[in-house]
Enzyme design. Structure first.
Site, PDB file in Angstrom:
ATOM      1  N   PRO A  36       0.821  -1.214   0.000  1.00  0.00           N
ATOM      2  CG  PRO A  36      -0.049  -1.070   2.166  1.00  0.00           C
ATOM      3  CD  PRO A  36       0.710  -1.981   1.252  1.00  0.00           C
ATOM      4  CG  ASP A  37      -0.661   5.044  -1.754  1.00  0.00           C
ATOM      5  OD1 ASP A  37      -1.435   4.814  -0.809  1.00  0.00           O
ATOM      6  OD2 ASP A  37      -1.012   5.689  -2.760  1.00  0.00           O
ATOM      7  CG  PHE A  38       3.277   6.361   2.944  1.00  0.00           C
ATOM      8  CD1 PHE A  38       3.583   5.905   4.213  1.00  0.00           C
ATOM      9  CD2 PHE A  38       4.153   6.074   1.910  1.00  0.00           C
ATOM     10  CE1 PHE A  38       4.736   5.182   4.458  1.00  0.00           C
ATOM     11  CE2 PHE A  38       5.314   5.352   2.138  1.00  0.00           C
ATOM     12  CZ  PHE A  38       5.610   4.904   3.412  1.00  0.00           C
ATOM     13  NE  ARG A  39       1.485  12.170   2.910  1.00  0.00           N
ATOM     14  CZ  ARG A  39       2.727  11.686   2.960  1.00  0.00           C
ATOM     15  NH1 ARG A  39       3.168  10.890   2.003  1.00  0.00           N
ATOM     16  NH2 ARG A  39       3.534  11.989   3.959  1.00  0.00           N
ATOM     17  CG  ASN A 111       8.883   3.496  -3.137  1.00  0.00           C
ATOM     18  OD1 ASN A 111       8.330   4.419  -2.553  1.00  0.00           O
ATOM     19  ND2 ASN A 111       8.524   3.088  -4.341  1.00  0.00           N
ATOM     20  CG  ASP A 113       9.444  -1.235  -2.274  1.00  0.00           C
ATOM     21  OD1 ASP A 113      10.456  -1.122  -3.000  1.00  0.00           O
ATOM     22  OD2 ASP A 113       8.365  -0.676  -2.538  1.00  0.00           O
ATOM     23  CG  HIS A 130      12.436   8.889   2.221  1.00  0.00           C
ATOM     24  ND1 HIS A 130      11.096   9.093   1.993  1.00  0.00           N
ATOM     25  CD2 HIS A 130      13.018  10.113   2.104  1.00  0.00           C
ATOM     26  CE1 HIS A 130      10.886  10.386   1.739  1.00  0.00           C
ATOM     27  NE2 HIS A 130      12.031  11.013   1.790  1.00  0.00           N
TER      28      HIS A 130
HETATM   29  P1  OAD Z   1       2.054   8.795  -1.090  1.00  0.00           P
HETATM   30  O1  OAD Z   1       1.159   7.739  -0.567  1.00  0.00           O
HETATM   31  O2  OAD Z   1       2.079  10.092  -0.385  1.00  0.00           O
HETATM   32  O3  OAD Z   1       1.701   9.088  -2.619  1.00  0.00           O
HETATM   33  C1  OAD Z   1       1.508   8.044  -3.542  1.00  0.00           C
HETATM   34  C2  OAD Z   1       1.007   8.638  -4.856  1.00  0.00           C
HETATM   35  O4  OAD Z   1       0.931   7.594  -5.781  1.00  0.00           O
HETATM   36  C3  OAD Z   1      -0.358   9.299  -4.761  1.00  0.00           C
HETATM   37  O5  OAD Z   1      -0.392  10.507  -5.490  1.00  0.00           O
HETATM   38  C4  OAD Z   1      -1.278   8.252  -5.403  1.00  0.00           C
HETATM   39  O6  OAD Z   1      -2.401   8.823  -6.064  1.00  0.00           O
HETATM   40  C5  OAD Z   1      -0.338   7.618  -6.410  1.00  0.00           C
HETATM   41  N1  OAD Z   1      -0.695   6.231  -6.745  1.00  0.00           N
HETATM   42  C6  OAD Z   1      -0.906   5.180  -5.899  1.00  0.00           C
HETATM   43  N2  OAD Z   1      -1.210   4.063  -6.568  1.00  0.00           N
HETATM   44  C7  OAD Z   1      -1.212   4.397  -7.883  1.00  0.00           C
HETATM   45  C8  OAD Z   1      -1.475   3.686  -9.079  1.00  0.00           C
HETATM   46  N3  OAD Z   1      -1.771   2.374  -9.097  1.00  0.00           N
HETATM   47  N4  OAD Z   1      -1.380   4.361 -10.239  1.00  0.00           N
HETATM   48  C9  OAD Z   1      -1.083   5.670 -10.273  1.00  0.00           C
HETATM   49  N5  OAD Z   1      -0.811   6.394  -9.179  1.00  0.00           N
HETATM   50  C10 OAD Z   1      -0.869   5.778  -7.991  1.00  0.00           C
HETATM   51  O7  OAD Z   1       3.511   8.150  -1.160  1.00  0.00           O
HETATM   52  P2  OAD Z   1       4.913   8.906  -1.302  1.00  0.00           P
HETATM   53  O8  OAD Z   1       4.771  10.115  -2.137  1.00  0.00           O
HETATM   54  O9  OAD Z   1       5.908   7.895  -1.689  1.00  0.00           O
HETATM   55  O10 OAD Z   1       8.316   8.835   4.130  1.00  0.00           O
HETATM   56  O11 OAD Z   1       5.168   9.329   0.205  1.00  0.00           O
HETATM   57  C11 OAD Z   1       6.336  10.046   0.499  1.00  0.00           C
HETATM   58  C12 OAD Z   1       6.848   9.726   1.869  1.00  0.00           C
HETATM   59  O12 OAD Z   1       5.802   9.890   2.839  1.00  0.00           O
HETATM   60  C13 OAD Z   1       7.260   8.273   2.064  1.00  0.00           C
HETATM   61  O13 OAD Z   1       8.566   7.991   1.605  1.00  0.00           O
HETATM   62  C14 OAD Z   1       7.195   8.122   3.561  1.00  0.00           C
HETATM   63  C15 OAD Z   1       5.888   8.835   3.817  1.00  0.00           C
HETATM   64  O14 OAD Z   1       5.744   9.396   5.066  1.00  0.00           O
HETATM   65  C16 OAD Z   1       8.735   8.578   5.356  1.00  0.00           C
HETATM   66  O15 OAD Z   1       8.182   7.789   6.066  1.00  0.00           O
HETATM   67  C17 OAD Z   1       9.921   9.352   5.781  1.00  0.00           C
END
Ligand code: OAD
Length: 281
Positions: A36-39, A111, A113, A130
């Site tokens: 999963p992503d974060f946001r 990432n 991972d 990171h």
């Molecule tokens: P986010 O979860 O903030 O952003 C992920 C982005 O990817 C969002 O804009 C989603 O819309 C997009 N996304 C997800 N799945 C997708 C898909 N299948 N196709 C197209 N777009 C997709 O993740 P990061 O930007 O990586 O740091 O977060 C940055 C940092 O915040 C991480 O490294 C982590 C976190 O807190 C630390 O923990 C220090």
């Protein structure tokens, strides 16, 4: 200006001529690998931490919170410790193809991972901004600790401590409140040397990483491939955006670049139960 969505054929035409492509990626690149992503509302990590009873979601990766209460991060790490469960997907292999085509200047990843390395991208081409789960260190004396021991603690649900000073030990992923690795500052020369930027799967909410896209000089084409428009993408004349599902857009782009056979072959090497093959989409 935010709706500067381009046709994939036009993007491919421009990318074909690039010789030094800087790529920056975030958690959205690995969602097709099952991480999963974060946001993203609902599925993102920050919407699913209720069981840890945190004061605010980001506390789980905050160094001051960890110092007081390491258990939530350690419990989360038990679930998400990178390993055999996850495999690279078409987006990671797209970057590998840029490398094989001698176009990749550097891959900056947020990432942790390790899927970029698993996709065959050499470490000198990667900046793990990171940090990674491959090393561990004490947060008090900074002494390094064997990651396999730290992993054992995480898996057994015990707290890893430093053999020298008894401080808390954690994998060397960068928490909020910690400095980024020295290597991150390679971006200062990389942004001046590149002739194309691709940004994928990140909300660009976290700095200084997000700044890479800003420091790329005006006049250098910037391509965003993401679910939604983020950062300042769309505000410059040379920006293009491919919005929607990343694997779908990357697959379409790869087809236009006539790299599809190579991508399918690479994906097949990783293809296994649960892996999202581009052929099955
Ligand atoms: P986010 O979860 O903030 O952003 C992920 C982005 O990817 C969002 O804009 C989603 O819309 C997009 N996304 C997800 N799945 C997708 C898909 N299948 N196709 C197209 N777009 C997709 O993740 P990061 O930007 O990586 O740091 O977060 C940055 C940092 O915040 C991480 O490294 C982590 C976190 O807190 C630390 O923990 C220090």
């Amino acid at each position: 200006m935010k709706n500067k969505v381009h046709k994939v054929e036009d993007v491919a035409r421009g990318l074909k001529h690039a010789q030094r492509v800087l790529v920056m990626i975030g958690a959205g690149v690995s969602t097709a690998s099952g991480i999963p992503d974060f946001r993203t509302p609902g599925s993102g990590i920050y919407d699913n931490l209720q069981k840890y009873d945190l004061p605010y979601p980001e506390a789980i990766f905050d160094i001051n919170y960890f110092r007081e209460k390491p258990e939530p991060f350690l419990a989360w790490a038990k679930e998400f410790f990178p390993g055999v469960n996850y495999k690279p997907n078409a987006v990671h292999y797209f970057v590998r193809l840029l490398l094989e085509n001698k176009q990749l200047q550097r891959l900056y990843t947020q990432n942790i991972d390790g899927l970029e390395v698993m996709a065959g991208i050499p470490e000198d081409k990667i900046v793990a901004a990171h940090g990674t789960f491959t090393e561990a260190a004490c947060i008090r004396c900074r002494g390094s600790a064997p990651i396999y021991e730290v992993k054992e603690h995480i898996m057994e649900g015990t707290i890893p401590r430093c053999a020298t000073c008894d401080g808390l030990v954690k994998p060397t992923i960068v928490f909020f409140g910690e400095n980024l690795p020295e290597r991150f500052f390679l971006y200062e020369s990389d942004v001046r040397a590149c002739d194309y930027l691709i940004c994928m799967g990140t909300s660009l909410e976290v700095w200084p990483f997000a700044g890479i896209a800003e420091f790329v000089p005006e006049g250098i084409p910037r391509l965003l491939i993401n679910m939604t428009a983020v950062g300042s993408f769309g505000s410059r004349k040379d920006d293009s955006l491919l919005l929607g599902d990343l694997v779908e857009n990357v697959t379409a782009l790869v087809e236009c670049l006539q790299w599809k056979d190579s991508l399918v072959k690479l994906c097949e090497t990783a293809c296994d139960d649960g892996f999202v093959s581009i052929e099955s989409r």
